[in-house]
Design an enzyme around this catalytic site. Sequence first.
Site, short mmCIF file in Angstrom:
data_model
loop_
_atom_site.label_atom_id
_atom_site.label_comp_id
_atom_site.label_asym_id
_atom_site.label_seq_id
_atom_site.Cartn_x
_atom_site.Cartn_y
_atom_site.Cartn_z
N ASP A 184 0.85 -1.19 0.00
CA ASP A 184 0.00 0.00 0.00
C ASP A 184 0.89 1.24 0.00
O ASP A 184 0.82 2.08 0.91
CB ASP A 184 -0.92 -0.02 1.22
CG ASP A 184 -1.95 1.10 1.19
OD1 ASP A 184 -2.05 1.79 0.17
OD2 ASP A 184 -2.64 1.29 2.21
N PHE A 185 1.75 1.34 -1.02
CA PHE A 185 2.65 2.49 -1.13
C PHE A 185 1.85 3.69 -1.63
O PHE A 185 1.18 3.62 -2.65
CB PHE A 185 3.78 2.20 -2.11
CG PHE A 185 4.87 1.32 -1.55
CD1 PHE A 185 4.71 0.65 -0.35
CD2 PHE A 185 6.06 1.16 -2.23
CE1 PHE A 185 5.71 -0.16 0.16
CE2 PHE A 185 7.07 0.37 -1.73
CZ PHE A 185 6.90 -0.29 -0.53
N GLU A 186 1.96 4.79 -0.91
CA GLU A 186 1.28 6.01 -1.29
C GLU A 186 2.28 7.16 -1.27
O GLU A 186 3.48 6.97 -1.05
CB GLU A 186 0.10 6.27 -0.33
CG GLU A 186 -0.94 5.15 -0.33
CD GLU A 186 -2.09 5.39 0.64
OE1 GLU A 186 -2.25 6.54 1.09
OE2 GLU A 186 -2.82 4.42 0.95
N GLY A 187 1.80 8.36 -1.48
CA GLY A 187 2.66 9.54 -1.38
C GLY A 187 3.84 9.51 -2.33
O GLY A 187 3.68 9.40 -3.54
N GLN B 224 -7.43 2.02 -5.19
CA GLN B 224 -8.28 2.85 -4.35
C GLN B 224 -9.11 3.80 -5.24
O GLN B 224 -8.60 4.81 -5.71
CB GLN B 224 -7.43 3.66 -3.38
CG GLN B 224 -6.57 2.82 -2.45
CD GLN B 224 -5.67 3.68 -1.57
OE1 GLN B 224 -6.03 4.78 -1.17
NE2 GLN B 224 -4.50 3.16 -1.27
#
Length: 490
Positions: free
Chosen positions: A276-279, A365
């Site tokens: 769940d890598f974000e940013g 998402q």
Amino acid sequence: MLFARISAVAALVLGTVIVSLAPASAAGVTATLTKQSWDTGYTATVTIKNETSAPISSWKVEFDYPASTSVGAYWDSLLTKSGNHYAFVNREYNGSVAPGASVTFGFNATGTADPANCKINGGACTGGGTSPTTTTTTTTTTTTTTTGPPPTGSLPRKVLVGYLHASFANGSGYIRMKDVPDEWDVINLSFAEPTSATSGELWFSQCSVAECPNVESEAEFIAGIRAQQQKGKKVLISIGGQNGQVRLETAAARDAFVRSVGAIIDKYGLNGLDVDFEGHSLSLNAGDVDFRNPTTPVVVNLISALRSLKSRYGASFVLTMAPETFFVQVGYQFYGGAGGGDARTGAYLPVIEAMRNDLTLLHVQDYNSGPVMGLDNQYHNMGGADFHVAMTDMLLAGFPVRGDTSKVFAPLRQEQVAIGLPAALYAGNGFTSVADVHTALDCLTKGSNCGSYRPKGVYPNLRGLMTWSINWDKYNNYEFSKSHRAYLPR
């Protein structure tokens, strides 16, 4: 008795039995076991202490159990089992023990018996040798990454995937692992986070008592995981989230990632990993323009790390990903910083492409998103049925990356794709009503009830739905899980 044929000294401290085996005058390398019991077993922590004047570079602890007791999940060691004989050896990071220092490893035992005939490096655990001995045996041994592995088995035809706030409450309240409702098929423990953005070293801890007064003990947490798995659920560690930036810029960070993620999986006996890598975790360097052949270190190293974990755990390893639309579908228009755009645009595509044969589920998402252009070259806004239809169609029909027909992201298999949604209005921007979600599913899986966007195909094997989060669903009286489970029978 435990680890030796001598009288053990036992003390009960806060429900934990600490067993001291070595007499005060003992010298050598020793092993001491601490037990934290539950109804049908216990969690054991073994402390190896070097009481000699010279360092040791490796260790091996071995013992026997009766048939009534066996080892389940274990951590910070590797295990070889032959019949009822168990042999633990150090991992690459905890083999060296200086004089006077100690290291630990642990395991879960099903059954209540104590180990017998303990040896460390060939000598008695009350003060043994200093280096592993080599023995010859005619029995067949089997070496595995986990002993008593999580129950195997395929996911059901239709799944509900939920994130569980395991390390924080986030205003929605804490749910004990054993109390996660049966509607869920995949439970993503949120979150393992890095010690720093570029270290690659991941850690995970349960929610604090101060934030989650009803949090269970670690032993109960692990027992709850196993109980869910016995019911056919898959329990994964999710890495990243909004606050967990992970940038594997070096080979050392990549290796630390593999080691530390493996240690978490082993410790809790998990089924796999959710990315769940974000940013700013993923971005593309200038000149990295082909998602099929990436050159950016943070992308290349992540792919290498995921392949290493898949190879280590084998066919039963569950790998899921939860990127934002910006990192996937927006790649239809833009890729990386080409043309002066954001270097993160489409940056998940090379990871998905490289892992597509090993990817269990991709649940983008479909929330916290701006307008995204679909395959009809029209912009679609989150919160309605058309947005989910358009975003999902892109994954199942494929699309040219940055409009280049020579670089087409091929369709994923229908059973690899689920739709990501907030569980409630307060869980994330882009909440979609139950009725609109079912409208989108009707259109995608049956070709009926479609709105302005018509998908390129009909996808009856679309796998299901993901949500942030199980906790917010409980806060919202389980509207998400109960309504959508009824629509998506297993």
